[in-house]
Design a protein around this motif. Structure first.
Motif, PDB file in Angstrom:
ATOM      1  N   VAL A 131       0.838  -1.006   0.007  1.00 48.13           N
ATOM      2  CA  VAL A 131       0.098   0.018  -0.079  1.00 48.13           C
ATOM      3  C   VAL A 131       0.732   1.126  -0.017  1.00 48.13           C
ATOM      4  O   VAL A 131       1.908   1.414   0.691  1.00 48.13           O
ATOM      5  CB  VAL A 131      -1.113  -0.098   1.379  1.00 48.13           C
ATOM      6  CG1 VAL A 131      -1.518   1.267   1.325  1.00 48.13           C
ATOM      7  CG2 VAL A 131      -1.930  -1.023   1.381  1.00 48.13           C
ATOM      8  N   SER A 132       0.560   2.135  -0.944  1.00 46.61           N
ATOM      9  CA  SER A 132       1.471   3.345  -1.039  1.00 46.61           C
ATOM     10  C   SER A 132       0.645   4.522  -0.832  1.00 46.61           C
ATOM     11  O   SER A 132      -0.499   4.576  -1.165  1.00 46.61           O
ATOM     12  CB  SER A 132       2.127   3.264  -2.517  1.00 46.61           C
ATOM     13  OG  SER A 132       3.363   2.218  -2.411  1.00 46.61           O
ATOM     14  N   GLY A 133       1.212   5.793  -0.611  1.00 47.80           N
ATOM     15  CA  GLY A 133       0.478   6.993  -0.656  1.00 47.80           C
ATOM     16  C   GLY A 133       1.619   7.928  -0.617  1.00 47.80           C
ATOM     17  O   GLY A 133       2.719   7.888  -0.212  1.00 47.80           O
ATOM     18  N   ALA A 134       0.966   9.069  -1.106  1.00 43.54           N
ATOM     19  CA  ALA A 134       1.880  10.393  -1.387  1.00 43.54           C
ATOM     20  C   ALA A 134       1.439  11.437  -0.680  1.00 43.54           C
ATOM     21  O   ALA A 134       0.084  11.948  -0.565  1.00 43.54           O
ATOM     22  CB  ALA A 134       2.169  10.554  -2.918  1.00 43.54           C
ATOM     23  N   LYS A 135       2.285  12.107  -0.020  1.00 41.18           N
ATOM     24  CA  LYS A 135       1.715  13.706   0.600  1.00 41.18           C
ATOM     25  C   LYS A 135       0.982  14.636  -0.436  1.00 41.18           C
ATOM     26  O   LYS A 135       1.665  14.626  -1.308  1.00 41.18           O
ATOM     27  CB  LYS A 135       2.965  14.279   1.424  1.00 41.18           C
ATOM     28  CG  LYS A 135       3.219  13.746   2.695  1.00 41.18           C
ATOM     29  CD  LYS A 135       4.209  14.680   3.351  1.00 41.18           C
ATOM     30  CE  LYS A 135       4.715  13.962   4.923  1.00 41.18           C
ATOM     31  NZ  LYS A 135       5.630  14.905   5.187  1.00 41.18           N
ATOM     32  N   THR A 136       0.107  15.352   0.129  1.00 41.87           N
ATOM     33  CA  THR A 136      -0.441  16.401  -0.626  1.00 41.87           C
ATOM     34  C   THR A 136      -0.512  17.516   0.303  1.00 41.87           C
ATOM     35  O   THR A 136      -1.004  17.463   1.416  1.00 41.87           O
ATOM     36  CB  THR A 136      -1.912  15.964  -0.787  1.00 41.87           C
ATOM     37  OG1 THR A 136      -1.980  14.766  -1.728  1.00 41.87           O
ATOM     38  CG2 THR A 136      -2.750  17.290  -1.687  1.00 41.87           C
ATOM     39  N   PRO A 137       0.102  18.777  -0.277  1.00 44.59           N
ATOM     40  CA  PRO A 137       0.161  20.017   0.700  1.00 44.59           C
ATOM     41  C   PRO A 137      -1.227  20.368   0.891  1.00 44.59           C
ATOM     42  O   PRO A 137      -2.327  20.562   0.027  1.00 44.59           O
ATOM     43  CB  PRO A 137       0.802  20.960  -0.226  1.00 44.59           C
ATOM     44  CG  PRO A 137       1.263  20.350  -1.434  1.00 44.59           C
ATOM     45  CD  PRO A 137       0.722  19.019  -1.585  1.00 44.59           C
ATOM     46  N   MET A 138      -1.575  20.495   2.106  1.00 45.92           N
ATOM     47  CA  MET A 138      -3.066  20.921   2.816  1.00 45.92           C
ATOM     48  C   MET A 138      -2.952  22.159   3.431  1.00 45.92           C
ATOM     49  O   MET A 138      -1.973  22.355   4.266  1.00 45.92           O
ATOM     50  CB  MET A 138      -3.749  19.654   3.312  1.00 45.92           C
ATOM     51  CG  MET A 138      -3.682  18.427   2.316  1.00 45.92           C
ATOM     52  SD  MET A 138      -4.765  17.082   2.874  1.00 45.92           S
ATOM     53  CE  MET A 138      -6.356  17.538   2.508  1.00 45.92           C
ATOM     54  N   THR A 139      -4.253  22.779   3.291  1.00 44.56           N
ATOM     55  CA  THR A 139      -4.274  23.871   4.382  1.00 44.56           C
ATOM     56  C   THR A 139      -5.815  23.678   5.238  1.00 44.56           C
ATOM     57  O   THR A 139      -6.701  23.341   4.632  1.00 44.56           O
ATOM     58  CB  THR A 139      -4.315  25.056   3.709  1.00 44.56           C
ATOM     59  OG1 THR A 139      -3.020  25.529   2.919  1.00 44.56           O
ATOM     60  CG2 THR A 139      -4.543  26.558   4.617  1.00 44.56           C
ATOM     61  N   PHE A 140      -5.637  24.087   6.408  1.00 47.04           N
ATOM     62  CA  PHE A 140      -6.634  23.766   7.256  1.00 47.04           C
ATOM     63  C   PHE A 140      -6.976  24.896   8.064  1.00 47.04           C
ATOM     64  O   PHE A 140      -6.170  25.336   8.703  1.00 47.04           O
ATOM     65  CB  PHE A 140      -6.338  22.593   8.257  1.00 47.04           C
ATOM     66  CG  PHE A 140      -6.187  21.366   7.574  1.00 47.04           C
ATOM     67  CD1 PHE A 140      -7.451  20.422   7.215  1.00 47.04           C
ATOM     68  CD2 PHE A 140      -5.048  20.934   7.401  1.00 47.04           C
ATOM     69  CE1 PHE A 140      -7.269  19.324   6.571  1.00 47.04           C
ATOM     70  CE2 PHE A 140      -4.966  19.549   6.616  1.00 47.04           C
ATOM     71  CZ  PHE A 140      -6.277  18.915   6.346  1.00 47.04           C
ATOM     72  N   ALA A 141      -8.197  25.788   7.616  1.00 48.95           N
ATOM     73  CA  ALA A 141      -8.409  27.049   8.285  1.00 48.95           C
ATOM     74  C   ALA A 141      -9.362  26.777   9.337  1.00 48.95           C
ATOM     75  O   ALA A 141     -10.432  26.117   9.299  1.00 48.95           O
ATOM     76  CB  ALA A 141      -8.808  28.115   7.258  1.00 48.95           C
ATOM     77  N   PRO A 142      -9.142  27.305  10.803  1.00 46.00           N
ATOM     78  CA  PRO A 142      -9.959  26.972  11.448  1.00 46.00           C
ATOM     79  C   PRO A 142     -11.208  27.915  11.477  1.00 46.00           C
ATOM     80  O   PRO A 142     -11.297  29.054  10.823  1.00 46.00           O
ATOM     81  CB  PRO A 142      -9.066  27.612  13.188  1.00 46.00           C
ATOM     82  CG  PRO A 142      -8.289  28.432  12.444  1.00 46.00           C
ATOM     83  CD  PRO A 142      -7.921  28.126  11.128  1.00 46.00           C
ATOM     84  N   ASN A 143     -12.189  27.391  12.134  1.00 42.74           N
ATOM     85  CA  ASN A 143     -13.512  28.137  12.343  1.00 42.74           C
ATOM     86  C   ASN A 143     -13.618  28.306  13.847  1.00 42.74           C
ATOM     87  O   ASN A 143     -13.539  27.350  14.607  1.00 42.74           O
ATOM     88  CB  ASN A 143     -14.796  27.475  11.842  1.00 42.74           C
ATOM     89  CG  ASN A 143     -14.726  27.400  10.335  1.00 42.74           C
ATOM     90  OD1 ASN A 143     -14.461  28.161   9.774  1.00 42.74           O
ATOM     91  ND2 ASN A 143     -15.216  26.131   9.814  1.00 42.74           N
ATOM     92  N   THR A 144     -13.673  29.496  14.347  1.00 42.64           N
ATOM     93  CA  THR A 144     -14.017  29.840  15.754  1.00 42.64           C
ATOM     94  C   THR A 144     -15.514  29.748  16.011  1.00 42.64           C
ATOM     95  O   THR A 144     -16.208  30.460  15.252  1.00 42.64           O
ATOM     96  CB  THR A 144     -13.440  31.012  16.221  1.00 42.64           C
ATOM     97  OG1 THR A 144     -11.887  30.911  15.630  1.00 42.64           O
ATOM     98  CG2 THR A 144     -13.527  31.352  17.528  1.00 42.64           C
ATOM     99  N   VAL A 145     -15.932  28.913  16.857  1.00 39.40           N
ATOM    100  CA  VAL A 145     -17.359  28.954  17.425  1.00 39.40           C
ATOM    101  C   VAL A 145     -17.448  29.539  18.929  1.00 39.40           C
ATOM    102  O   VAL A 145     -16.735  28.946  19.817  1.00 39.40           O
ATOM    103  CB  VAL A 145     -17.993  27.759  17.352  1.00 39.40           C
ATOM    104  CG1 VAL A 145     -19.311  27.594  17.874  1.00 39.40           C
ATOM    105  CG2 VAL A 145     -17.816  27.060  15.905  1.00 39.40           C
ATOM    106  N   SER A 146     -18.092  30.730  19.125  1.00 34.84           N
ATOM    107  CA  SER A 146     -18.052  31.418  20.463  1.00 34.84           C
ATOM    108  C   SER A 146     -19.409  30.403  21.035  1.00 34.84           C
ATOM    109  O   SER A 146     -20.350  30.281  20.633  1.00 34.84           O
ATOM    110  CB  SER A 146     -18.318  32.625  20.498  1.00 34.84           C
ATOM    111  OG  SER A 146     -18.525  33.227  21.683  1.00 34.84           O
ATOM    112  N   LEU A 147     -19.002  30.039  22.552  1.00 40.03           N
ATOM    113  CA  LEU A 147     -19.943  29.466  23.291  1.00 40.03           C
ATOM    114  C   LEU A 147     -20.534  30.290  24.440  1.00 40.03           C
ATOM    115  O   LEU A 147     -21.401  29.948  25.103  1.00 40.03           O
ATOM    116  CB  LEU A 147     -19.293  28.370  23.693  1.00 40.03           C
ATOM    117  CG  LEU A 147     -18.699  27.216  22.947  1.00 40.03           C
ATOM    118  CD1 LEU A 147     -17.886  26.171  23.806  1.00 40.03           C
ATOM    119  CD2 LEU A 147     -19.750  26.631  22.255  1.00 40.03           C
TER     120      LEU A 147
END
Length: 148
Positions: A131-147
């Motif tokens: 089984v093989s896999g290659a990295k993909t550049p990813m960006t994860f932008a946070p969502n802020t939820v106020s409680l």
């Protein structure tokens, strides 16, 4: 809401592709843990009012749902002459590559339980049990939820 009622809960991961009732779907966590890009999950981190807002994260991810190739080997480009010793499962091999900055891809040979971290990707070839896999550049932008 479960995490809010558990004083030890600092983070959670919700698996969106697991059918409800066939779960668990939601995993409560006492810390952030390792970063892993996964299209089947949504994660959150509980911050106190004194903690800084979360920052956008950029890293190379190998999504287990879209970036794994069965019966495929990536020959050459090995980061070491020996397999990565502490990864005896496909999951561990994938995560070792995600954590290693020099790793661009991996091949896990199931019959031998060998993990090969790769510095690049050449011409893939058929290899039964790999089984093989290659990295993909990813960006994860946070969502802020106020409680409040």
């Amino acid at each position: 809401m479960q995490c809010l009622s558990d004083k030890s809960c600092r983070a959670f991961t919700f698996n969106v592709k697991t059918p409800v009732g066939r779960g668990p779907n939601c995993f409560l966590k006492n810390s952030q843990g390792d970063l892993d890009g996964n299209s089947a999950a949504i994660s959150g981190l509980l911050l106190t009012r004194t903690e800084a807002d979360p920052q956008t994260m950029h890293f190379g991810a190998i999504d287990p749902n879209t970036n794994l190739y069965k019966d495929v080997d990536i020959p050459g480009f090995d980061l070491s002459r020996k397999p990565f010793a502490s990864a005896k499962r496909q999951f561990d091999c994938r995560m070792a590559c995600v954590k290693e900055g020099r790793c661009a891809a991996f091949t896990f040979v199931k019959p031998k339980k060998e993990c090969w971290l790769k510095s690049g990707v050449g011409q893939p070839r058929v290899m039964t049990g790999a089984v093989s896999g290659a990295k993909t550049p990813m960006t994860f932008a946070p969502n802020t939820v106020s409680l409040n």
